[in-house]
Enzyme design. Structure first.
Site, PDB file in Angstrom:
ATOM      1  N   CYS A 220       0.840  -1.191   0.000  1.00 40.69           N
ATOM      2  CA  CYS A 220       0.000   0.000   0.000  1.00 40.69           C
ATOM      3  C   CYS A 220       0.875   1.242   0.000  1.00 40.69           C
ATOM      4  O   CYS A 220       1.910   1.281   0.670  1.00 40.69           O
ATOM      5  CB  CYS A 220      -0.891  -0.022   1.235  1.00 40.69           C
ATOM      6  SG  CYS A 220      -2.038   1.355   1.328  1.00 40.69           S
TER       7      CYS A 220
ATOM      8  N   HIS B 284      -9.681  -3.808   0.188  1.00 38.99           N
ATOM      9  CA  HIS B 284      -8.552  -3.028   0.702  1.00 38.99           C
ATOM     10  C   HIS B 284      -8.965  -1.566   0.882  1.00 38.99           C
ATOM     11  O   HIS B 284      -8.710  -0.952   1.922  1.00 38.99           O
ATOM     12  CB  HIS B 284      -7.381  -3.157  -0.289  1.00 38.99           C
ATOM     13  CG  HIS B 284      -6.168  -2.372   0.060  1.00 38.99           C
ATOM     14  ND1 HIS B 284      -5.012  -2.963   0.515  1.00 38.99           N
ATOM     15  CD2 HIS B 284      -5.912  -1.046  -0.011  1.00 38.99           C
ATOM     16  CE1 HIS B 284      -4.104  -2.024   0.718  1.00 38.99           C
ATOM     17  NE2 HIS B 284      -4.620  -0.852   0.399  1.00 38.99           N
ATOM     18  N   GLU B 285      -9.635  -1.002  -0.127  1.00 38.93           N
ATOM     19  CA  GLU B 285     -10.038   0.409  -0.067  1.00 38.93           C
ATOM     20  C   GLU B 285     -11.167   0.643   0.931  1.00 38.93           C
ATOM     21  O   GLU B 285     -11.189   1.663   1.627  1.00 38.93           O
ATOM     22  CB  GLU B 285     -10.426   0.909  -1.461  1.00 38.93           C
ATOM     23  CG  GLU B 285      -9.274   0.896  -2.464  1.00 38.93           C
ATOM     24  CD  GLU B 285      -8.027   1.650  -1.994  1.00 38.93           C
ATOM     25  OE1 GLU B 285      -8.165   2.682  -1.285  1.00 38.93           O
ATOM     26  OE2 GLU B 285      -6.918   1.210  -2.319  1.00 38.93           O
TER      27      GLU B 285
ATOM     28  N   HIS C 175      -9.682   1.040   4.221  1.00 39.55           N
ATOM     29  CA  HIS C 175      -9.172   2.396   4.430  1.00 39.55           C
ATOM     30  C   HIS C 175     -10.277   3.323   4.946  1.00 39.55           C
ATOM     31  O   HIS C 175     -10.046   4.117   5.856  1.00 39.55           O
ATOM     32  CB  HIS C 175      -8.604   2.991   3.130  1.00 39.55           C
ATOM     33  CG  HIS C 175      -7.199   2.585   2.832  1.00 39.55           C
ATOM     34  ND1 HIS C 175      -6.135   2.939   3.619  1.00 39.55           N
ATOM     35  CD2 HIS C 175      -6.678   1.866   1.801  1.00 39.55           C
ATOM     36  CE1 HIS C 175      -5.013   2.457   3.096  1.00 39.55           C
ATOM     37  NE2 HIS C 175      -5.318   1.797   1.998  1.00 39.55           N
TER      38      HIS C 175
END
Length: 80
Positions: free
Chosen positions: A8, A50-51, A54
Site C-alpha cells: 500500500c 482493501h479500499e 481504508h
C-alpha cells in the site's frame, strides 16, 4: 477467501500476505441517491476490500499474516 501479497502507498516499503474475500457484492447509492449493486471477483474484489478497509481506518498491516520482502528488479530500478 484467498491469501495473496499486498502492499500500500500508505505503508511504503512493506508487503505481506493478507486473506481477502475472492468475491464481493457491494450495495451503495450513486450521486443521485439511487441504490446500486456491483459484484467483483479476484484482484478487483481484493482491491475493493482493501479500499473499504481504508474508509474504516484499517490498513492491510492490521490484517497481515506474514511479512514478505519484495526484491526490486535491478534492471527496472535503474530506468528513468
Amino acid at each position: 477467501e484467498e491469501i495473496d501479497i499486498e502492499g500500500c502507498l500508505s505503508v511504503p516499503g512493506r508487503s505481506g500476505t493478507v486473506s481477502r474475500q475472492a468475491w464481493v457484492k457491494i450495495e451503495y447509492k450513486d450521486v443521485d441517491g439511487r441504490g446500486k449493486i456491483l459484484e467483483w471477483r479476484g484482484l478487483l474484489a481484493r482491491a475493493i476490500c482493501h479500499e473499504i478497509d481504508h474508509l474504516e481506518g484499517i490498513l492491510y498491516t492490521d490484517k497481515i499474516i506474514e511479512e514478505v520482502e519484495i526484491e526490486e528488479d535491478e534492471d527496472l530500478s535503474n530506468e528513468v
